[in-house]
Design a protein around this motif. Structure first.
Motif, PDB file in Angstrom:
ATOM      1  N   ARG A 106       0.833  -1.197   0.000  1.00  0.00           N
ATOM      2  CA  ARG A 106       0.000   0.000   0.000  1.00  0.00           C
ATOM      3  C   ARG A 106       0.869   1.249   0.000  1.00  0.00           C
ATOM      4  N   ASN A 133      -4.314   4.876  -0.539  1.00  0.00           N
ATOM      5  CA  ASN A 133      -4.791   5.540   0.666  1.00  0.00           C
ATOM      6  C   ASN A 133      -6.112   4.968   1.178  1.00  0.00           C
ATOM      7  N   LEU A 134      -7.058   4.735   0.275  1.00  0.00           N
ATOM      8  CA  LEU A 134      -8.360   4.188   0.640  1.00  0.00           C
ATOM      9  C   LEU A 134      -8.729   3.098  -0.349  1.00  0.00           C
ATOM     10  N   THR A 135      -9.387   2.040   0.123  1.00  0.00           N
ATOM     11  CA  THR A 135      -9.697   0.905  -0.749  1.00  0.00           C
ATOM     12  C   THR A 135     -11.153   0.467  -0.666  1.00  0.00           C
ATOM     13  N   GLN A 136     -11.976   1.153   0.112  1.00  0.00           N
ATOM     14  CA  GLN A 136     -13.356   0.711   0.280  1.00  0.00           C
ATOM     15  C   GLN A 136     -14.248   1.358  -0.776  1.00  0.00           C
ATOM     16  N   GLN A 137     -15.398   1.878  -0.379  1.00  0.00           N
ATOM     17  CA  GLN A 137     -16.306   2.533  -1.326  1.00  0.00           C
ATOM     18  C   GLN A 137     -15.581   3.650  -2.076  1.00  0.00           C
ATOM     19  N   LEU A 138     -14.875   4.456  -1.302  1.00  0.00           N
ATOM     20  CA  LEU A 138     -14.037   5.499  -1.899  1.00  0.00           C
ATOM     21  C   LEU A 138     -12.627   4.963  -2.041  1.00  0.00           C
ATOM     22  N   LYS A 139     -12.131   4.957  -3.277  1.00  0.00           N
ATOM     23  CA  LYS A 139     -10.775   4.484  -3.533  1.00  0.00           C
ATOM     24  C   LYS A 139      -9.910   5.683  -3.907  1.00  0.00           C
ATOM     25  N   TRP A 140      -8.744   5.733  -3.259  1.00  0.00           N
ATOM     26  CA  TRP A 140      -7.863   6.891  -3.434  1.00  0.00           C
ATOM     27  C   TRP A 140      -6.417   6.408  -3.479  1.00  0.00           C
ATOM     28  N   SER A 141      -5.734   6.741  -4.550  1.00  0.00           N
ATOM     29  CA  SER A 141      -4.320   6.399  -4.694  1.00  0.00           C
ATOM     30  C   SER A 141      -3.542   7.641  -5.097  1.00  0.00           C
ATOM     31  N   LEU A 183      -9.039   9.359  -7.533  1.00  0.00           N
ATOM     32  CA  LEU A 183     -10.110   9.032  -6.605  1.00  0.00           C
ATOM     33  C   LEU A 183     -11.282   8.432  -7.378  1.00  0.00           C
ATOM     34  N   TYR A 198     -15.283   6.790  -6.779  1.00  0.00           N
ATOM     35  CA  TYR A 198     -16.423   6.521  -5.915  1.00  0.00           C
ATOM     36  C   TYR A 198     -17.608   6.136  -6.802  1.00  0.00           C
TER      37      TYR A 198
END
Length: 1001
Positions: free
Chosen positions: A719, A770-778, A864, A866
């Motif tokens: 990650r 950074n985030l992998t759930q409903q909102l995905k952010w790389s 991002l 969503y």
């Protein structure tokens, strides 16, 4: 009785229901119950939808376990359908997601949700040129972007898609004019020659020449000729890999000294036929322009200038201040001449599909672009791309064909109005008179629109095609041969009609002229290869042997004509009364090579890569045509060691290093030979020849030694993934033009200079999930710090380059005066007398060094997602210094930056009479006083995409998007766009907004 009968009936029904529940709960009996629906012996229709928990996933591979001959892909709605037996098992795989193993278990409808696998990125195979390698196992330095990065940018040149996204790759746009070129440097400037630093471009395995295809005599508004890379449609590109270090580039030998850019176009995929249409409309305006004086400020400066010169009666030629032009008139000439809006329209369509054995893709693109200049100018480009892959039933024979054809038509003004827009007095006259004709204001000015009468027109047709045939004799031995062909035809001209001059000159069509340039370039290449792989215990090795035969022929014809009966005939050279052939030549470049690669991988822990190439080039003389280059690369995948395998923090760790040599033959054809050119003089019916170049038998290869060491680390299941690299490249035996004394009759002798240039630096790239759930952010971040230095140059002090280079300093330095301030008494700029001789001279006092190489550069990208929405944005940053261009002596008949305005009259204004002020001004323009911080942070690209939720559509996907390029720039640079630095007299990059829709079905 009735009650008893009811009781018995109810009891019987309860027993039946109970027995049914017991039977249905038995797996064995359940199978028997389902057997009439699905057969274990016959093929049954299985279907479903594949998602990631938020949205459908298109292009997912669905196979049946232990059956390699049957594969299907999910459509754009994530739907799939295939034939399988009731007891088969599905294998579902997709890049970036964990492979799912799902037993059918007598089901007809199976909906599948895939789990994202952030560590799978290390399993992706990347293109390394003659071979591919897993990301985690590569020993060389390779930067990569894919179609996902490219498709978010509203640009027409593939080099623009790379800006700010790759560590060590510095790309600058040379002009905002349509079809303009880009400058690219991979890990600095290796060669002392400006034209000797181009990388090698490979398009689908075919080398594509980076040599310019135009002429300075016929070029348009761009400062350099048309970019050859305009011929590649970004929408057709699947990935771009940049090879940087010796391990990655040595297999290309002499052609890889400045790095290699591998461009891979899109290919068809097995599955149902899929159609895609992408249409967008854009508008572009200039980014940043300098703030200039208004009429009140300008006239105050002019009055003060004449007062400083002791002039009380304004001369008749001072039209701006003597009453000839209105003192109440104001025109923002930047807005008037370069403040228009460029309209851009782009249409892309494709169809693809095929079976497991044969896949195809056909796409077409059409793009038109106007300019920000006044007038009806347009750049249009149409392209077609076709790809087909075929594999025999026994999977031994494979064939791949790829073809790209592009046709460009560019009609632009032959002059750039940017310089004149910054110096025209703000009270200059109207552009048109009452009758709508160009206004010459009784000969008191040169109408800037007159330059638009002179046009540049270019028509370019370009074909790149490649066929790769391979046959696998045994599982670990394969023969492959690549056959490539390119054909380019460039026909451009520049007209200069008499209407571009003041009618008072009395000129007519007999003075109109045209300069034409016809360049054709074709090449072919054949590369047979033999690949062998084998495994011994925990070790695995690959052997690659191959050869290259390449031939390129370039023909150029430059012609000039003047004296036409009418301007309507100006494009018909046969109608000219005076015709001259300025250049008519043909050159042939021949290249041959043998190359080899040996790769050994032991237990996916220790990797060794050896490459070598023996090159032969026709650009060198007898005994100097062949050279050998090679490299060694090694990597230690220490995260696979037993003591780290179970680490919960470190998920990936690799230490790699490489060293090797590459060469450079980018010097042009026939530079070592005695050559002759026509004198153009006719004596008794014979046109004479004169020598143009001297023979140099010692003319040989430029050499480049490269070293790199890098550390790649991933944390928390990758990650957080960090790569740091240090490199040091040394280029020696420099191919340059060495100046000769005028007594020899030649200005230069092309040869090898015993000078060494070093480029060293650090590169850092960071990827975070950074985030992998409903909102995905790389997030992706990269930064590059390059230091260029001239290590040695024997005899520099006595050479003609003594005032250009300094040993131990960068090759991009400039020697300038040291500005000490302004004398408040005389209002004259003053400079340090460096050699203490009492005089300020260029030779003796230009000793202060100014480094114009960026200190560092890079980019920060975020993505991002969503549900059906996706936002991508990239900030590009550069730390640098640059000269602020000086438009002219403050006080003469030219507008100035607003910063020059000085109510206290301390500025050294002069109308041109004060020679001391004029001299000091020109010294100031080449002093460190004119250098300022040109660093910037730019919102280079932003893209917002939304998938419409079409619940009732069958296989239809609709995406709406907005894209922006060069939208915001944060800088302290005072004179326009900081990306241009010394090139501020050309149109800066455009700020582009695009809206579009993409339909897939």
């Amino acid at each position: 009785m009735k009650n008893s009968s009811f009781y018995n009936t109810a009891s019987a029904l309860c027993y039946i229901i109970l027995i049914g529940i017991i039977l249905s709960s038995s797996p064995a009996l359940a199978k028997k119950r389902l057997r009439p629906q699905l057969s274990e012996r016959q093929q049954n229709q299985i279907s479903g939808i594949i998602t990631d928990g938020r949205a459908p996933l298109p292009g997912v591979t669905i196979a049946i376990k232990n059956q390699i001959n049957y594969v299907v892909l999910s459509d754009f709605d994530g739907k799939y359908s295939l034939l399988a037996k009731a007891n088969d098992t599905l294998v579902v795989s997709y890049i970036g997601y964990k492979t799912a193993i799902i037993p059918i278990n007598y089901r007809k409808n199976i909906h599948i949700q895939l789990q994202e696998d952030i560590t799978s990125l290390q399993e992706v195979r990347i293109n390394a040129g003659y071979y591919s390698v897993k990301e985690k196992e590569r020993t060389g330095s390779i930067a990569r972007i894919t179609s996902k990065d490219i498709e978010t940018q509203p640009v027409t040149n593939v080099l623009a898609t790379m800006q700010g996204r790759m560590a060590g790759v510095d790309i600058v746009q040379d002009s905002g004019s349509p079809g303009g070129s880009f400058s690219i440097k991979i890990r600095g400037q290796n060669s002392l020659r400006a034209d000797g630093n181009q990388p090698l471009y490979i398009i689908d395995g075919v080398p594509y020449s980076s040599e310019t295809i135009g002429s300075t005599a016929t070029s348009g508004t761009a400062p350099t000729m048309t970019s050859p890379l305009n011929s590649i449609n970004p929408s057709d590109v699947e990935s771009i890999e940049v090879l940087k270090d010796a391990d990655a580039t040595a297999i290309y030998g002499s052609r890889g000294a400045n790095g290699v850019v591998l461009i891979t176009t899109k290919k068809g995929k097995a599955g149902v036929t899929q159609f895609s249409v992408n249409s967008s409309s854009s508008f572009g305006t200039v980014t940043d322009t300098p703030k200039l004086m208004n009429t009140q400020q300008y006239l105050a400066m002019r009055k003060q200038a004449f007062a400083n010169d002791g002039v009380t009666v304004y001369p008749s030629s001072a039209y701006d201040i003597n009453g000839t032009w209105s003192p109440n008139r104001y025109t923002d000439w930047q807005d008037k001449l370069i403040g228009g809006t460029a309209r851009i329209y782009n249409l892309q369509a494709s169809v693809s599909g095929g079976s497991l054995r044969t896949q195809y893709l056909l796409s077409g693109n059409y793009r038109t672009e106007t300019t920000v200049f006044p007038g009806d100018f347009k750049y249009s480009k149409g392209s077609a791309h076709f790809n087909m892959n075929h594999m025999s039933d026994d999977e031994r024979f494979k064939m791949t064909f790829s073809g790209n054809y592009t046709s460009q038509n560019n009609n632009q003004p032959s002059v750039d109005l940017t310089p004149v827009s910054r110096i025209l007095p703000p009270n200059a006259p109207e552009l048109y008179d009452a009758n709508g004709n160009l206004n010459w204001e009784n000969g008191t000015w040169t109408n800037p629109l007159a330059g638009l009468e002179s046009e540049f027109e270019s028509r370019i047709n370009d074909l790149v095609a490649n066929v790769v045939l391979s046959y696998r004799f045994v599982p670990n031995l394969e023969f492959k041969s690549s056959f490539g062909f390119t054909d380019l035809d460039n026909n451009e001209n520049r007209t200069q009609p008499f209407t571009m001059y003041d009618p008072s000159f009395g000129l007519d069509s007999k003075t109109s002229s045209i300069t034409t340039n016809l360049t054709t370039r074709s090449s072919w290449i054949v590369e047979p290869q033999l690949n062998y792989t084998a495994g011994i215990g925990k070790g695995h090795f690959e052997v690659l042997l191959g050869s290259t035969l390449q031939n390129q022929r370039t023909e150029r014809l430059y012609q000039f004509g003047s004296g036409f009966a009418s301007n309507s005939l100006i494009h018909d050279l046969a109608s000219a009364t005076i015709k001259n052939i300025r250049l008519n030549d043909a050159t042939v470049y021949k290249y041959a090579a043998l190359f080899a690669r040996l790769n050994y991988n032991w237990d996916t822990r220790y990797m060794l890569n050896l490459t070598g190439r023996r090159d032969g080039s026709s650009r060198f003389g007898p005994g100097k045509q062949f050279a050998t280059f090679g490299a060694v690369g090694a990597a230690w995948l220490f995260s696979n060691e037993a003591f780290l395998k179970d680490s919960k923090v470190l998920s990936f760790g690799k230490l790699r290093a490489s060293y090797g040599s590459t060469g450079n033959d980018q010097i042009g054809d026939y530079q070592f030979l005695d050559t002759y050119v026509s004198t153009g003089n006719n004596y008794q019916g014979i046109v004479g020849l004169q020598p143009a170049r001297l023979f140099n038998p010692e003319f040989g290869w430029e050499s480049n030694q490269k070293f790199e060491m890098a550390l790649e680390t991933g944390f928390f299941k990758d990650r957080i993934f960090l790569t740091t690299a240090y490199y040091s490249n040394r280029s020696s035996n420099q191919l340059v033009g060495m100046p000769l004394p005028g007594s020899t009759g030649f200005s230069t002798l092309y040869g090898n200079l015993d000078a060494t240039v070093q480029n060293s630096g650090f590169e850092l790239t960071l990827r975070t999930i950074n985030l992998t759930q409903q909102l995905k952010w790389s997030t992706n971040f990269n930064i590059s710090l390059n230091r260029n230095k001239l290590l040695s140059y024997p005899g520099l002090e006595s050479s003609t380059y003594a005032n250009t280079y300094v040993v131990g300093e960068p090759t991009s330095i400039m020697k300038v005066y040291h500005y000490t301030g302004m004398n408040l008494t005389t209002a004259v700029y003053e400079f340090e007398d460096m050699n203490r001789d009492g005089l300020i001279t260029s030779l003796g006092d230009k000793q202060t060094l100014v480094n114009l190489t960026p200190s560092y550069f890079g980019g920060l990208e975020n993505q991002l997602r969503y549900k059906g929405a996706q936002l991508d944005f990239l900030f590009q940053f550069v730390k640098q210094q640059a000269f602020a261009p000086q438009p002219g002596v403050p006080g003469v008949m030219q507008n100035q930056p607003e910063s020059v305005n000085n109510p206290n009259a301390q500025q050294p204004y002069t109308a041109g009479k004060n020679g001391n002020v004029v001299t000091a001004y020109f010294r100031y323009a080449t002093s460190d006083g004119a250098v300022e911080d040109a660093s910037y942070i730019r919102l280079k690209n932003i893209s917002l995409t939304y998938d419409l939720p079409l619940k009732f559509s069958k296989g239809l996907r609709c995406q709406l998007y907005w894209q922006g390029q060069n939208l915001l720039t944060f800088t302290n640079y005072s004179y326009g766009d900081p990306e241009f630095k010394m090139s501020n007299n050309y149109l800066p990059p455009l700020k582009v907004n695009a809206i579009g829709v993409k339909l897939s079905f």
